[in-house]
Design an enzyme around this catalytic site. Structure first.
Site, mmCIF file in Angstrom:
data_model
loop_
_atom_site.group_PDB
_atom_site.id
_atom_site.type_symbol
_atom_site.label_atom_id
_atom_site.label_comp_id
_atom_site.label_asym_id
_atom_site.label_seq_id
_atom_site.Cartn_x
_atom_site.Cartn_y
_atom_site.Cartn_z
ATOM 1 N N LYS A 11 -85.174 39.854 -47.714
ATOM 2 C CA LYS A 11 -85.607 38.927 -46.666
ATOM 3 C C LYS A 11 -84.745 38.978 -45.425
ATOM 4 C CE LYS A 11 -86.923 35.616 -50.123
ATOM 5 N NZ LYS A 11 -85.974 34.724 -50.757
ATOM 6 N N GLY A 27 -74.991 40.639 -55.036
ATOM 7 C CA GLY A 27 -75.238 40.762 -56.465
ATOM 8 C C GLY A 27 -76.162 41.917 -56.813
HETATM 9 P P1 ADP Z 1 -78.014 41.500 -52.506
HETATM 10 O O1 ADP Z 1 -78.104 40.634 -53.748
HETATM 11 O O2 ADP Z 1 -77.341 42.808 -52.768
HETATM 12 O O3 ADP Z 1 -77.444 40.755 -51.328
HETATM 13 P P2 ADP Z 1 -80.730 40.890 -51.756
HETATM 14 O O4 ADP Z 1 -80.752 39.786 -52.744
HETATM 15 O O5 ADP Z 1 -80.717 40.560 -50.319
HETATM 16 O O6 ADP Z 1 -79.516 41.895 -52.084
HETATM 17 O O7 ADP Z 1 -82.010 41.826 -51.956
HETATM 18 C C1 ADP Z 1 -82.292 42.482 -53.166
HETATM 19 C C2 ADP Z 1 -83.762 42.563 -53.425
HETATM 20 O O8 ADP Z 1 -84.449 43.118 -52.319
HETATM 21 C C3 ADP Z 1 -84.058 43.457 -54.599
HETATM 22 O O9 ADP Z 1 -84.574 42.672 -55.648
HETATM 23 C C4 ADP Z 1 -85.093 44.443 -54.071
HETATM 24 O O10 ADP Z 1 -86.161 44.671 -54.965
HETATM 25 C C5 ADP Z 1 -85.603 43.746 -52.826
HETATM 26 N N1 ADP Z 1 -86.173 44.682 -51.850
HETATM 27 C C6 ADP Z 1 -85.566 45.737 -51.264
HETATM 28 N N2 ADP Z 1 -86.416 46.407 -50.477
HETATM 29 C C7 ADP Z 1 -87.611 45.781 -50.552
HETATM 30 C C8 ADP Z 1 -88.910 45.993 -49.975
HETATM 31 N N3 ADP Z 1 -89.135 47.022 -49.157
HETATM 32 N N4 ADP Z 1 -89.878 45.127 -50.288
HETATM 33 C C9 ADP Z 1 -89.648 44.090 -51.119
HETATM 34 N N5 ADP Z 1 -88.457 43.837 -51.705
HETATM 35 C C10 ADP Z 1 -87.442 44.665 -51.425
HETATM 36 MG MG MG Z 2 -79.521 39.115 -54.314
#
Ligand code: ADP
Ligand code: MG
Length: 390
Positions: free
Chosen positions: A196, A342
Site C-alpha cells: 500500500k 516484517g
Molecule cells: P513489509 O512488511 O516488508 O514492510 P509490506 O507489509 O508493506 O512489507 O508489504 C508486503 C506485502 O505486499 C506482501 O504481502 C506482498 O504480497 C504485497 N505486495 C507486493 N507487491 C504487490 C502487488 N503488486 N500487488 C499486491 N500486493 C503486493
Molecule cells: Mg508487512
C-alpha cells in the site's frame, strides 16, 4: 514472522550510538533490581489439546545477550513484555506463561510480569501504570526495539524514574542503522515496495530527499503509474493518494519507477510481462525482467542500501522473482545494508539469504519510523533520562 534464524552473538556491537546510554553505563548492578522491557511478542498457536505453544522463539533468543549480561553482573531481573492483542486481562490466550517457560528452558532464571497489554495503562501511557512498573526497581533496560516507536508506558515511562540503558539488541540495531541515518556512503540507494502506498508515502517523501536513488516497486508502484496517466488494469491503485504521488514525482528526481511489470490474467491466471500500461483484465503482481536488471544495477553501484517492502506478491512463487532479485543483489555487495519490514525479512528468510544481506532489522514499524523521523520515542526517552550516564 522472524527476521532469520541466526544465533545472536554475545559481544557488544561497535560505534554509532552517540548519546544512547548502554548497559555499561548503568550503575553497579550486583544485587540490584533491573526492569527489562523486551519484545517477546512471539507467534503462538493452540494445540488440539488446548495448550498454547510458541511456533518461533527467535525473538526470545535474540534477547539472551542482554539477559546474560545482567545476570553476569549479579542483578535481579524482572522482564516485561507485551504479547498479541488481548481483549483485557481475562484473555488467557495471551498469557506470558509459555514465554516465561521458554526463558527458563534457555537457562534464564528471571521474573516475568504478566502481559503488559492486559493493562489499559500501557497503551494509554498512564503515569500510575509507569509508577507500578518502576516500584522497587533500581534500573531500567529497554531491549524492545520493535516497540520503540510507541509512546507506551513501559517504553517511555521508566527512564523518567530510573537509571536507564539500551540493551544489546537495540544497541546492535542502532549501530547498523545510524550509518544510513546520519552519513550514508554515497550513492545511498533506497528500495521501497510493499502493498500500500498509503502506508509508506510519508516515508517515501522523507527518504526521497536523502536518497540518491529511490527505487519503487511492489503494489505501490501502480498508484504512481496512475498518477502519470497510465492504465493499471486490476492492479491495486489508491485513488485518494493520486495527488500526493503526483507531487512526489514532481519533487523527487531520485524516484525510479518500474519500466515493466509481470501481471496475472483475471480469466485464466496466465502471467505476462507488460510495460507501464496494464490492460483491463490483468493485475500487476511483480516487477518485470527489465526492471529487475535496472534495480540490481543500482544496488551493485550503491555505497549504502536501505530496503523495505517486497517488489511483488512473493508469497506466490510466480511473482517472487523481483523480490528475489533484489535480495540476491543485496547479498552480492559488501556495503552497509539494512533490510526493514516484517514481510521483507520473511522474504529474505524464504530465499535462504538471512545472514547474507546485511542487517535485517527486528523492527517493522519501528524501523520505518526511525528512517522517516530520524528518531524514536523510546530512544529519546533513554537519551533524555535524568538518571542516565553516558
Ligand atoms: P513489509 O512488511 O516488508 O514492510 P509490506 O507489509 O508493506 O512489507 O508489504 C508486503 C506485502 O505486499 C506482501 O504481502 C506482498 O504480497 C504485497 N505486495 C507486493 N507487491 C504487490 C502487488 N503488486 N500487488 C499486491 N500486493 C503486493
Ligand atoms: Mg508487512
Amino acid at each position: 514472522m522472524s527476521a532469520g534464524s541466526a544465533e545472536v552473538a554475545d559481544e557488544a556491537p561497535t560505534a554509532g550510538n552517540k548519546g544512547l546510554p548502554l548497559l555499561e553505563d548503568l550503575p553497579e548492578l550486583a544485587g540490584r533490581r533491573v526492569l527489562v522491557r523486551l519484545d517477546l511478542n512471539v507467534p503462538l498457536f493452540e494445540r488440539p489439546d488446548g495448550e498454547t505453544v510458541i511456533s518461533d522463539d527467535f525473538r526470545i533468543r535474540a534477547t539472551l545477550p542482554t539477559l546474560r549480561y545482567l545476570r553476569m553482573q549479579g542483578s535481579d531481573v524482572t522482564v516485561a513484555t507485551h504479547l498479541g492483542r488481548p481483549d483485557g486481562p481475562g484473555d488467557r490466550r495471551y498469557s506470558v506463561a509459555p514465554v516465561a517457560e521458554r526463558l527458563r528452558e534457555l537457562g534464564q532464571d528471571v521474573r516475568v510480569l504478566e502481559n503488559l497489554r492486559y493493562s489499559p495503562g500501557e497503551a494509554a501511557n498512564s503515569p500510575e501504570f509507569v509508577k507500578d512498573l518502576v516500584r522497587d526497581q533500581d534500573c531500567y533496560v529497554d531491549d524492545a526495539f520493535g516497540v520503540m516507536h510507541r509512546r507506551h508506558a513501559s517504553v517511555v515511562g521508566p527512564p523518567g524514574f530510573l537509571p536507564s540503558a539500551a540493551g544489546r539488541l537495540v544497541e546492535r540495531e542502532m549501530a547498523a542503522m545510524s550509518v544510513l541515518l546520519h552519513h550514508p556512503p554515497r550513492p545511498f540507494v533506497v528500495v521501497i515496495g510493499g502493498a500500500k502506498v498509503a502506508d509508506k508515502i510519508s516515508l517515501l517523501r522523507s527518504l526521497g530527499a536523502r536518497a540518491d536513488k529511490l527505487l519503487v516497486g511492489g503494489g505501490m508502484a501502480f498508484t504512481f503509474f496512475a498518477a502519470l496517466g497510465h492504465t493499471t488494469g486490476g492492479s491495486i491503485v489508491d485513488l485518494p493518494r493520486l495527488g500526493e504521488c503526483r507531487a512526489l514525482l514532481a519533487d523527487c528526481p531520485s524516484l525510479v519507477l518500474p519500466m515493466d511489470v509481470l501481471a496475472e490474467s483475471d480469466s485464466d491466471s496466465e502471467a505476462r510481462t507488460f510495460g507501464r500500461d496494464i490492460p483491463d483484465g490483468w493485475r500487476g503482481l511483480d516487477i518485470g525482467p527489465e526492471t529487475r536488471e535496472i534495480f540490481c544495477e543500482e544496488i551493485s553501484a550503491a555505497g549504502s542500501i536501505l530496503w523495505n517492502g517486497p517488489m511483488g506478491v512473493f508469497e506466490d512463487d510466480r511473482f517472487a522473482e523481483g523480490t528475489r532479485a533484489v535480495a540476491s543483489a543485496l547479498a552480492r555487495v559488501n556495503v552497509p545494508r539494512v533490510v526493514g519490514g516484517g514481510d521483507s525479512a520473511a522474504a529474505v528468510d524464504t530465499f535462504g539469504l538471512s545472514g547474507q544481506v546485511g542487517h535485517v532489522s527486528t523492527g517493522g514499524g519501528a524501523t520505518l519510523e526511525l528512517f522517516e523521523f530520524g528518531d524514536l520515542p523510546g530512544l529519546a526517552a533513554l537519551r533524555e533520562s535524568p538518571f542516565s550516564r553516558h
